[in-house]
Design an enzyme around this catalytic site. Sequence first.
Site, short mmCIF file in Angstrom:
data_model
loop_
_atom_site.label_atom_id
_atom_site.label_comp_id
_atom_site.label_asym_id
_atom_site.label_seq_id
_atom_site.Cartn_x
_atom_site.Cartn_y
_atom_site.Cartn_z
N PRO A 235 2.42 0.23 2.89
CA PRO A 235 1.31 0.84 3.63
C PRO A 235 1.55 2.33 3.84
O PRO A 235 2.24 2.74 4.77
CB PRO A 235 1.31 0.07 4.96
N ASP A 406 6.02 5.44 4.76
CA ASP A 406 5.93 3.99 4.80
C ASP A 406 5.77 3.56 6.26
O ASP A 406 6.71 3.68 7.06
CB ASP A 406 7.21 3.39 4.19
N HIS A 407 4.58 3.04 6.60
CA HIS A 407 4.30 2.72 8.00
C HIS A 407 5.12 1.52 8.49
O HIS A 407 5.22 1.30 9.70
CB HIS A 407 2.80 2.44 8.18
N ARG A 408 5.70 0.73 7.60
CA ARG A 408 6.55 -0.37 8.04
C ARG A 408 7.82 0.15 8.70
O ARG A 408 8.37 -0.47 9.62
CB ARG A 408 6.93 -1.26 6.85
N ALA A 409 8.33 1.29 8.18
CA ALA A 409 9.62 1.81 8.65
C ALA A 409 9.48 2.95 9.65
O ALA A 409 10.37 3.16 10.48
CB ALA A 409 10.45 2.29 7.45
#
Length: 434
Positions: A235, A406-409
């Site tokens: 994402p 990276d919106h996850r991290a």
Amino acid sequence: MAKLIKMPEIAANATSAVIVQWSRKEGEAIKAGECLAEIETDKAVIEYDADSNGVLGKILAAAGQEVDVGAPIAVLFEEGETQVDIAALLAAAGVAVEPPPGAGATVSVTATAATTSATTVAASAPEPEPGAAASGRIFASPLARRLAQERGLALAGMTGSGPHGRIVRRDVEAAAQAAPATAANATAAAGRDAPLPPIAIPNTPEGSAAFTDIPHSGMRRTIARRLSESKASIPHFYLSADCRMDKLLALRAEINAAGIRKISVNDFIVKAVAAALQSVPDMNVSWTEAALRKYQQADISVAVSTEGGLITPVVRNAGNKTLSAISREIVDLAARARSGALVPNEYQGGSFTVSNLGMFGVREFSAIINPPQAAILAVGATLSQPVVVDGQLAVAQVMKVTLSVDHRAVDGALAAQWLAAFQRCIENPLSALI
């Protein structure tokens, strides 16, 4: 006792590799540590060294062939050994090798007993090819080999102008220019009744323009696969900033005027990225399914364009290196990236990537994250722009950068904090050097 030589896993997670050429012929002796073959991974050509003394008794995978990692590629005889039952050797190793249908085919390996008929192979030493060294090896850069293959030219017989007679790009291009003239002279000498060469008719379906299909290189396939996976599964979100470059350009001009070493704007950018990661260490991370991986040092990948595709050599621990050391390292890595001479640990394992298209006049762009990293900085050109200073209109040198994250991290606030730290380093370059 003879032993099988298997295709090594030269690059991490590689499933196959291509044998560019064998450095020894069947029947030739080799010592431990000497180059046995050149193997092409998705990013570079690597010299594969023998791990013991012996004689190359039998080649099981031809040059130009793609081979699965772990598949047998050759049989190494012990010194003094002249005959080996290949089938028995394969059976003892618990593998079976299907005869390859042709050059470029993939050798398939199974964990079953060998079904090949018993074959006895005697070591022999054929005559060296024309244009080859005494060892039978033709010395050429990986780029020269690729160009020659694309243009249908034989390296044998070419005179190399590189170091120690190595065939390089300009030699292949010279041979390509000479080839049409040579063909024309041969046709003229044959007389008016000589048969004309066949005419290549391009593939032109009705209603479409002519086109030529260029086979994908291993590097291009890897780039397509990795970036497709990145864009589809990560994402992405994007943040942009305008960086005032006046102080940096003035400092760069002063450094370069001293004549010690020419420093590029990109060198400053790499240093500023590393300094910002040191200032905001929570940004120096990557996502894994089990945990958030936090890196202890800033290993900066620098995007380099080559004829085969994009490669990202890594400047290790850039935060603790001087500007001149970073500059020297980038120049060296970029040159070897373009010649295909990087080894895997020089382009794997970075924690953050810089992609700079400013030198091409690109004002701004958004880059795709290079997995497993969590961010990449896209750098545009430095341009004269109107700005407001103390309420007054002025002109300044401005560089636009876009951060892909990276919106996850990483969350938006943290990414904004890092981008602000980077902007401070760029606009006050001495702070990044102290």
